[in-house]
Write a protein that holds these residues in place. Sequence first.
Motif, short mmCIF file in Angstrom:
data_model
loop_
_atom_site.label_atom_id
_atom_site.label_comp_id
_atom_site.label_asym_id
_atom_site.label_seq_id
_atom_site.Cartn_x
_atom_site.Cartn_y
_atom_site.Cartn_z
N TYR A 52 5.18 13.66 104.48
CA TYR A 52 6.29 12.64 104.96
C TYR A 52 6.59 11.87 104.14
O TYR A 52 7.99 11.74 103.38
N TRP A 86 1.28 3.72 111.35
CA TRP A 86 2.53 4.02 111.90
C TRP A 86 4.09 3.58 111.05
O TRP A 86 3.66 3.23 110.26
N LEU A 120 7.72 4.71 110.79
CA LEU A 120 9.19 5.57 111.38
C LEU A 120 10.53 5.42 110.29
O LEU A 120 11.03 4.41 109.61
N TRP A 148 10.63 13.72 115.33
CA TRP A 148 9.75 14.96 115.35
C TRP A 148 8.40 13.04 114.62
O TRP A 148 8.58 12.19 114.06
N ALA A 149 7.26 13.60 115.04
CA ALA A 149 5.90 12.76 114.39
C ALA A 149 5.09 14.43 113.83
O ALA A 149 5.00 14.35 114.55
N GLY A 175 0.74 9.25 112.98
CA GLY A 175 1.52 8.19 113.58
C GLY A 175 3.15 8.07 111.60
O GLY A 175 4.10 7.47 112.58
N LYS A 176 3.32 9.12 111.42
CA LYS A 176 4.56 9.15 110.71
C LYS A 176 5.97 10.28 111.60
O LYS A 176 5.59 10.77 111.81
N MET A 177 6.47 9.55 111.68
CA MET A 177 7.29 9.83 112.90
C MET A 177 9.51 9.80 111.94
O MET A 177 9.51 8.92 110.81
N GLU A 189 6.62 11.39 121.11
CA GLU A 189 7.09 11.66 119.60
C GLU A 189 5.60 10.88 119.25
O GLU A 189 4.64 11.69 119.16
N MET A 190 5.02 9.67 119.72
CA MET A 190 4.01 8.93 119.70
C MET A 190 2.55 9.41 120.17
O MET A 190 1.76 9.85 119.81
N ALA A 211 1.24 11.83 118.06
CA ALA A 211 0.25 11.77 117.07
C ALA A 211 -1.23 10.95 117.54
O ALA A 211 -1.70 11.63 117.88
#
Length: 268
Positions: free
Chosen positions: A44, A90, A92, A103-104, A108-110, A134-135, A138
Amino acid sequence: MAVFGKLKISILTVTMTTLVGCATVADVAGYNTAALNEDAAKSYSQVVSKASSQGAVDRTSSTAVRVNRVFNRLRPYADRANATSVPLDWQLTVIRSSELNAWAMPGGKMVVYTGIVEKLNLNDAEIAAIIGHEMTHALQEHSKKDAGQKILTGLALQLGGAAIQSKTGLSADSIGMLSDLGIDKPFSRSQESQADAGGLHLMSQAGYNPEAAISVWKKMEAVNGRSNAVVTLMSTHPNSQQRINKIQALLPEVTPIYQAAAKAPNGK
């Protein structure tokens, strides 16, 4: 069709006799939650760094502000829903792109691309449907379960592939395609349905009208025109009308949650 059906049953039988649990298999193979989350965080960081170097990371536009506001409103409910073995960190990032996607990653990397918000003219509740979806990917550790599923599928093909080839004359590539259609893709479609359902609960808890999830897929349907049997068979995602039908069936369950949240002192 009879040969194809028998092949599918043979592959499924071998797989099911080996099956202990996809997540457990992934753990044994080294794809445990902590390891996946750590690897995802590194990947990420590279994605965000590359986008930043291209001037594509969006932190200031009205779209980015709205997406982050919705994300932060959903986040406490996602934390409460976390049943994994570790807390989720998390994050974003909004990336300026015409792509209609979000996408995730594990942990929790979005990412949300501006195209999906701007091209579909999404309101905040519709953004919440996408982020909640998306959450849930994860939260349900779908990447980890996919890893376990692929391990099991590979083992099934190793055990049964030679016997199937000897009886049918099909190539290894053909058997692999059957496995993909018969095991992997339906598994992924079930994940997508699970993510839709989890997203409905998260957005409802945060005070967003869950009916907005229906309008998202109607807008997506209008853009992509994906609602046909051939595309559905080959896709890892349910077609739009299938998703809408399942979401409508869940509305009686989640609407009271939304109504209670909307009446709360800080409800919106």
